[in-house]
Every structure is written in C-alpha cells, then in structure tokens.
Design a protein around this motif. Structure first.
Motif, PDB file in Angstrom:
ATOM      1  N   ARG A 131       0.835  -1.205   0.000  1.00 33.16           N
ATOM      2  CA  ARG A 131       0.000   0.000   0.000  1.00 33.16           C
ATOM      3  C   ARG A 131       0.868   1.253   0.000  1.00 33.16           C
ATOM      4  O   ARG A 131       0.624   2.189  -0.748  1.00 33.16           O
ATOM      5  CB  ARG A 131      -0.949  -0.003   1.195  1.00 33.16           C
ATOM      6  CG  ARG A 131      -1.684   1.319   1.427  1.00 33.16           C
ATOM      7  CD  ARG A 131      -2.459   1.814   0.218  1.00 33.16           C
ATOM      8  NE  ARG A 131      -3.665   1.045   0.032  1.00 33.16           N
ATOM      9  CZ  ARG A 131      -4.512   1.236  -0.960  1.00 33.16           C
ATOM     10  NH1 ARG A 131      -4.295   2.177  -1.857  1.00 33.16           N
ATOM     11  NH2 ARG A 131      -5.580   0.495  -1.087  1.00 33.16           N
TER      12      ARG A 131
ATOM     13  N   GLU B 189      -3.363   7.654   3.026  1.00 33.24           N
ATOM     14  CA  GLU B 189      -4.759   7.256   3.186  1.00 33.24           C
ATOM     15  C   GLU B 189      -4.906   5.778   2.840  1.00 33.24           C
ATOM     16  O   GLU B 189      -4.085   5.207   2.149  1.00 33.24           O
ATOM     17  CB  GLU B 189      -5.642   8.074   2.238  1.00 33.24           C
ATOM     18  CG  GLU B 189      -5.680   9.544   2.548  1.00 33.24           C
ATOM     19  CD  GLU B 189      -6.545  10.300   1.555  1.00 33.24           C
ATOM     20  OE1 GLU B 189      -7.424   9.688   0.915  1.00 33.24           O
ATOM     21  OE2 GLU B 189      -6.333  11.504   1.418  1.00 33.24           O
ATOM     22  N   ARG B 190      -5.952   5.196   3.286  1.00 32.17           N
ATOM     23  CA  ARG B 190      -6.338   3.819   2.958  1.00 32.17           C
ATOM     24  C   ARG B 190      -5.273   2.781   3.291  1.00 32.17           C
ATOM     25  O   ARG B 190      -5.142   1.782   2.591  1.00 32.17           O
ATOM     26  CB  ARG B 190      -6.732   3.703   1.489  1.00 32.17           C
ATOM     27  CG  ARG B 190      -7.941   4.540   1.134  1.00 32.17           C
ATOM     28  CD  ARG B 190      -8.223   4.472  -0.315  1.00 32.17           C
ATOM     29  NE  ARG B 190      -7.084   5.101  -1.000  1.00 32.17           N
ATOM     30  CZ  ARG B 190      -6.988   5.277  -2.275  1.00 32.17           C
ATOM     31  NH1 ARG B 190      -7.927   4.866  -3.055  1.00 32.17           N
ATOM     32  NH2 ARG B 190      -5.950   5.853  -2.812  1.00 32.17           N
TER      33      ARG B 190
ATOM     34  N   SER C 107      -5.866  -1.306   4.081  1.00 36.94           N
ATOM     35  CA  SER C 107      -5.857  -2.438   3.158  1.00 36.94           C
ATOM     36  C   SER C 107      -4.840  -2.188   2.055  1.00 36.94           C
ATOM     37  O   SER C 107      -4.491  -1.053   1.753  1.00 36.94           O
ATOM     38  CB  SER C 107      -7.242  -2.656   2.541  1.00 36.94           C
ATOM     39  OG  SER C 107      -7.593  -1.551   1.731  1.00 36.94           O
TER      40      SER C 107
END
Length: 173
Positions: free
Chosen positions: A9, A146-147, A150
C-alpha cells in the motif's frame, strides 16, 4: 500487521504520487533483456508503448517472437525484480484483461493496475525479516497515507485484537 500488504500500500501510494509529476525514473540496462513472446503479444508492444514509457520501461520488438527490454524502473531494480518476468506479467495481464491498451491518460484504472503490480512485486514478502528501523519506518507510513487499512488488492494490512479477544482464542478466559 501484514508487512507485505502494508508495504505494498505504501509503495502504491508513493508511485501514484510520483507518476502524477511525470514518468517514473528508469535504469538503462548494459545488455537488453530479451524475452521470447508469442505472436499474440507482438501487437501489444506498440499498444502499450506509452504506458511502458510512463512507468519507466523501454522495450521494443526484436523480430516476430521476441522483445528487448532496454530500460527498467529504478525502484524495481532496487527491490531485485526481474525485468523479463515483470514485463511478461504485464503483457499476460493485457492479454487476459485487455486493460493496458490505449491512451493511458484515458484509462486511470489500467495505470492503477500497473502500479499495483509494481508495488506488489517490489514489496517485502510475508516471511522477510525486517530490522527494527525498517519496521518502524513502515509503521510510520501507516499514518501518512490514506487507505493504509488495506493493500491495493483489498486485503487488510492490520488486524486489531484486544487482550481479551486474544485470551479467549487461547481459552484463558
């Protein structure tokens, strides 16, 4: 923490930010990597040229059944990603999904898929040993992007268990 998913990520977000500024940096190869390809892939080389340049890959046909990779993204070299295998993976994906063809500026989903493939190949693997400083650096990025809950594929990067939940799993409560 799934270190591979979190690193993937983080790398994806970094790549996405870098590609908005311009093409990714590439490393010129002393000797081109020659990849044998099927005729199905031959047309893809021209169709994906703009995308390849954008992500730092320089490849051209070397006859009807081979392509030569002359340059490869620098950060993938740093992560020991094999140029031939990676380019072949991109071409496989293009044949299977038809998603890498056309103007890349018109197909943000294709660009995201390629950046996802790049970050997945370059991310630390699940069993890799990280030093304390490497782990702290990775965790620091969890709060920056961000995010980060996952990876780009949607797998969780972190699972929170309370002490009570953990004790219950070990039948201590």
């Amino acid at each position: 923490i799934d270190q591979h998913a979190l690193h993937e990520r983080v790398m994806f977000e970094k790549l996405k930010a870098r590609i908005l500024v311009g093409n990714l940096e590439s490393q010129r190869l002393l000797m081109p990597v020659v990849i044998n390809i099927s005729p199905t892939y031959t047309d893809l080389i021209e169709q994906t040229r703009k995308l390849f340049v954008r992500i730092g890959i320089e490849a051209e046909l070397m006859g009807p059944g081979a392509i030569a990779v002359h340059a490869f993204p620098s950060f993938l070299f740093e992560r020991n990603v094999e140029p031939g295998d990676f380019v072949l993976s991109l071409l496989d994906y293009a044949v299977e999904h038809g998603a890498l063809q056309g103007e890349i500026t018109e197909d943000e989903a294709a660009l995201h898929k390629v950046l996802d493939m790049m970050s997945c190949k370059a991310a630390v693997k699940a069993g890799d040993k990280l030093s304390e400083s490497e782990l702290l650096e990775l965790l620091k990025h969890q709060d920056v992007f961000e995010r980060t809950g996952s990876c780009p594929h949607g797998r969780p990067t972190t699972i929170h268990l309370s002490l009570q939940e953990l004790e219950k799993q070990f039948e201590r409560r």
